[in-house]
Design an enzyme around this catalytic site. Structure first.
Site, PDB file in Angstrom:
ATOM      1  N   HIS A  53       2.808  -8.810   7.578  1.00  0.00           N
ATOM      2  CA  HIS A  53       2.689  -7.583   8.375  1.00  0.00           C
ATOM      3  C   HIS A  53       4.013  -7.172   9.007  1.00  0.00           C
ATOM      4  CE1 HIS A  53       1.968 -10.388  11.848  1.00  0.00           C
ATOM      5  NE2 HIS A  53       2.632  -9.454  12.482  1.00  0.00           N
ATOM      6  N   ASP A  75      -1.450 -13.530   5.308  1.00  0.00           N
ATOM      7  CA  ASP A  75      -0.357 -12.889   6.047  1.00  0.00           C
ATOM      8  C   ASP A  75       0.923 -13.714   5.923  1.00  0.00           C
ATOM      9  OD1 ASP A  75       1.043 -11.201   7.683  1.00  0.00           O
ATOM     10  OD2 ASP A  75       0.074 -11.844   9.543  1.00  0.00           O
ATOM     11  N   SER A 133       5.986 -12.419  15.766  1.00  0.00           N
ATOM     12  CA  SER A 133       5.319 -12.526  14.475  1.00  0.00           C
ATOM     13  C   SER A 133       6.242 -13.148  13.441  1.00  0.00           C
ATOM     14  CB  SER A 133       4.903 -11.138  13.963  1.00  0.00           C
ATOM     15  OG  SER A 133       3.835 -10.620  14.692  1.00  0.00           O
TER      16      SER A 133
END
Length: 248
Positions: A65, A109, A204
């Site tokens: 992402h 992910d 992230s």
């Protein structure tokens, strides 16, 4: 011992950048030589930031992402706002998100970044080893996450220096209760459900490090008051990682 505070990019990470890390403690400069700071630009032209980690001289592993335009990777950084002699800034030649990545559900992910040139190994720049195919972490194991970002929920600016926090591996059921799409096959549940301290928008793509190996990739969570959070399970994706690094 200082309390374990929030460090992750876990609040709405699939729609947000990686600007915020809450708490933790500053690490010794360049003691995490595998850490990567990823800069990019989204479709609206806004700057976005993610974490990642060097797994080979010309490959960085991060979250799918985090994919955006004009991606560059900074290696060897402690203070990302300073021009440190240890820093190596390398453009991304190709982003390779997992083909089964589902942005809505946050599954698969994981993404490889092929660098335009190989990183030069120094004391401040070295790859992080991946676990063996049969390796596992179990509930109660203590791991760590590192990244750059805010040091408190009310802070208006992010910390420029690399910080780290400890997390405890949880039973898969703890995350399954929060997210119906959670899969124990492809994900790891980590945090501390007894403490209101973990998921929040932050770094992230950074590594979940256990016994000096990258067992997970920071993926998502729910909000600033609920813990634990979800990490992509690296072991499950080892064949995909190996195949793609050999092809490029």
């Amino acid at each position: 011992m200082p309390p374990i505070l929030i460090l992750l990019t876990l609040l709405l990470p699939l729609r947000a950048g990686a600007e915020e890390i809450i708490g933790g403690h500053e690490v010794k400069p360049h003691s995490r030589p595998y850490m990567a700071f990823i800069k990019s630009v989204d479709i609206e032209g806004k700057k976005k930031y993610c974490g990642g980690f060097l797994v080979q001289d010309d490959f960085v592993l991060t979250a799918a992402h985090c994919r955006n335009r004009s991606m560059t990777v900074t290696l060897g950084a402690h203070n990302i706002k300073a021009k440190e002699e240890t820093q190596q800034i390398i453009p991304v030649a190709k982003a390779i998100p997992h083909p089964a990545f589902n942005r809505k559900h946050g599954t698969n992910d994981i993404m490889l970044l092929k660098l335009e040139s190989k990183a030069k190994r120094t004391k401040a720049v070295r790859p992080l080893k991946l676990p063996r195919p049969n390796a596992r972490v179990k509930p109660g194991d203590v791991c760590s996450v590192a990244g750059w970002g805010k040091t408190s929920i009310n802070a208006t600016k992010a910390s420029a220096r690399l910080r780290e926090a400890q997390l405890i591996i949880q039973e898969d059921e703890e995350c399954k209760k929060l997210w119906y799409t959670y899969s124990k096959t492809t994900q790891i549940c980590a945090g501390d459900p007894k403490k209101v301290q973990a998921p929040y928008e932050g770094e992230s793509g950074g590594p979940l490090v256990c016994d000096n190996l990258a067992y997970g990739v920071v993926s998502y969570g729910i909000n600033r008051t609920i813990t634990p959070g979800v990490f992509t399970k690296v072991v499950h994706f080892l064949p995909w990682i190996s195949t793609n690094m050999k092809l490029l």
